[in-house]
Design an enzyme around this catalytic site. Structure first.
Site, PDB file in Angstrom:
ATOM      1  N   GLY A   1       0.824  -1.212   0.000  1.00 50.42           N
ATOM      2  CA  GLY A   1       0.000   0.000   0.000  1.00 50.42           C
ATOM      3  C   GLY A   1       0.853   1.254   0.000  1.00 50.42           C
TER       4      GLY A   1
ATOM      5  N   ILE B   1      -6.117  -3.936   0.973  1.00 49.70           N
ATOM      6  CA  ILE B   1      -7.583  -4.009   1.028  1.00 49.70           C
ATOM      7  C   ILE B   1      -8.207  -2.621   1.115  1.00 49.70           C
ATOM      8  CG2 ILE B   1      -7.618  -6.318   2.087  1.00 49.70           C
ATOM      9  CD1 ILE B   1      -8.455  -4.888   4.750  1.00 49.70           C
ATOM     10  N   ASP B   2      -7.448  -1.640   1.619  1.00 53.55           N
ATOM     11  CA  ASP B   2      -8.015  -0.305   1.869  1.00 53.55           C
ATOM     12  C   ASP B   2      -8.350   0.454   0.577  1.00 53.55           C
ATOM     13  OD1 ASP B   2      -7.488  -0.948   4.496  1.00 53.55           O
ATOM     14  OD2 ASP B   2      -5.610   0.176   4.562  1.00 53.55           O
TER      15      ASP B   2
ATOM     16  N   GLU C   1     -13.460   1.785  10.559  1.00 52.71           N
ATOM     17  CA  GLU C   1     -12.595   1.691  11.735  1.00 52.71           C
ATOM     18  C   GLU C   1     -11.808   3.001  11.943  1.00 52.71           C
ATOM     19  OE1 GLU C   1      -9.395  -1.129  11.431  1.00 52.71           O
ATOM     20  OE2 GLU C   1      -8.653  -0.279   9.580  1.00 52.71           O
TER      21      GLU C   1
HETATM   22  O1  F6P Z   1      -3.888  -1.682   5.591  1.00 53.39           O
HETATM   23  C1  F6P Z   1      -4.645  -2.833   5.682  1.00 53.39           C
HETATM   24  C2  F6P Z   1      -5.236  -2.979   7.056  1.00 53.39           C
HETATM   25  O2  F6P Z   1      -5.934  -4.200   7.136  1.00 53.39           O
HETATM   26  C3  F6P Z   1      -6.116  -1.827   7.499  1.00 53.39           C
HETATM   27  O3  F6P Z   1      -7.417  -1.896   6.974  1.00 53.39           O
HETATM   28  C4  F6P Z   1      -6.054  -1.956   8.997  1.00 53.39           C
HETATM   29  O4  F6P Z   1      -6.260  -0.711   9.622  1.00 53.39           O
HETATM   30  C5  F6P Z   1      -4.640  -2.407   9.212  1.00 53.39           C
HETATM   31  O5  F6P Z   1      -4.215  -3.020   8.026  1.00 53.39           O
HETATM   32  C6  F6P Z   1      -4.453  -3.382  10.343  1.00 53.39           C
HETATM   33  O6  F6P Z   1      -3.101  -3.575  10.492  1.00 53.39           O
HETATM   34  P1  F6P Z   1      -2.428  -4.753  11.291  1.00 53.39           P
HETATM   35  O7  F6P Z   1      -2.758  -6.008  10.570  1.00 53.39           O
HETATM   36  O8  F6P Z   1      -0.978  -4.458  11.262  1.00 53.39           O
HETATM   37  O9  F6P Z   1      -3.035  -4.708  12.644  1.00 53.39           O
END
Ligand code: F6P
Length: 292
Positions: A96, A120-121, A215
């Site tokens: 990303g 995914i974002d 979130e």
């Molecule tokens: O960037 C992808 C993502 O799944 C976001 O949607 C989410 O905020 C973050 O990663 C969660 O990160 P981690 O898996 O490091 O807790």
């Protein structure tokens, strides 16, 4: 030709298909850095053939592993990674926005780098579709579809928190797909009075309420408690969809897009078109743009 591949940041469903397609084109010429920039810094670099597994090509996750590596931003660690990256004719970075910065820095330091949008974002600049988005939406919809009938049975409201980091795209798409009663996609839409009214009206009409929450805007539990207190009845619940959005079985669209991304990446490697970002446009065609 020696090509290095690495995944960086959060995994995205479709990564394994991308990796499989790239492997099919370059086989023994392809290497990977274990768990992304971390592996690059520490020289944990192996032939891709040592982890490739055809049976995982349509599964979420990544056979190469991935990680977040804030150390790569520090000059000392970047230099260590750079030394390893320079040993390759091409370096493909899949990830990303954060990973894009690392890829750009490698390119600016003389590495033949290609960045591939996978998160995914779906928040990569200039990119309409990044690998992982469709599956993340599908899993959000699945969680709602499989629990709303239970809320319907009791005329309850449910707040569904979906992933997306600072991006509203997953939340909006999920809300649109399930015809949610309300979507809290940003600070402006986080309106307690409005939510209370929607939930109360639906409850009085013997209906449930489906609320989608992006979130990182507020604490879903606290919001639920506040609403129940304001309404004076325990009619609101919450559900964190979370990690199932990353681990869900990739959709057909995902697999098709990951294949298109891999084809474009292979084309760039073969034509020595480096210093590019591989992105999908609004027609879902995959194209290249220079680093910015
Ligand atoms: O960037 C992808 C993502 O799944 C976001 O949607 C989410 O905020 C973050 O990663 C969660 O990160 P981690 O898996 O490091 O807790």
């Amino acid at each position: 030709m020696k090509i290095l591949f690495l995944c960086s940041g959060g995994d995205a469903p479709g990564m394994n298909r991308f990796i499989w397609e790239l492997y099919s084109k370059f086989k023994k010429d392809l290497y990977f850095a274990y768990a992304g920039f971390d592996g690059l810094i520490n020289g944990k670099i192996f032939p891709l053939s040592s982890v490739i597994d055809k049976s995982l090509k349509d599964e979420a996750g990544t056979v190469t592993k991935t990680s977040r590596c804030p150390e790569f931003k520090q000059a000392k660690y970047f230099k260590m990674g750079l030394e390893y990256a320079k040993q390759f004719d091409a370096v493909v970075v899949f990830g990303g926005n954060g990973s894009q910065k690392g890829a750009k820095q490698l390119f600016e330091n003389g590495v033949n780098t290609i960045f591939v949008a996978g998160t995914i974002d779906n928040d990569v600049l200039d990119c309409e579709y990044s690998i992982g988005f469709s599956t993340a939406v599908k899993e959000g919809v699945y969680a709602i579809d499989n629990s709303m009938p239970s809320n319907d049975a009791m005329n309850l409201a449910c707040i569904y928190e979906v992933m997306g980091r600072e991006s509203d795209k997953i939340a909006l798409k999920v809300a649109e797909t399930v015809c949610a009663d309300y979507c809290i996609s940003d600070k402006k839409t986080l309106n307690l009075e409005k939510l209370k009214k929607i939930i109360e009206t639906n409850y009085e009409n013997q209906l449930s309420s489906c609320i989608v929450l992006r979130e990182n805007l507020t604490d879903a539990k606290e919001l639920t408690e506040k609403l129940n207190e304001a309404i004076g009845k325990k009619v609101v619940r919450f559900h964190i969809v979370g990690r199932t959005q990353r681990g869900g079985k990739p959709t057909q669209e995902e697999l098709i897009m990951a294949t298109k991304y891999a084809k474009k990446t292979a084309e760039c490697i073969k034509t020595k078109n480096f210093g590019v970002r591989i992105l999908a446009n609004s027609d879902l065609n995959v194209e290249t743009k220079p680093f910015i």
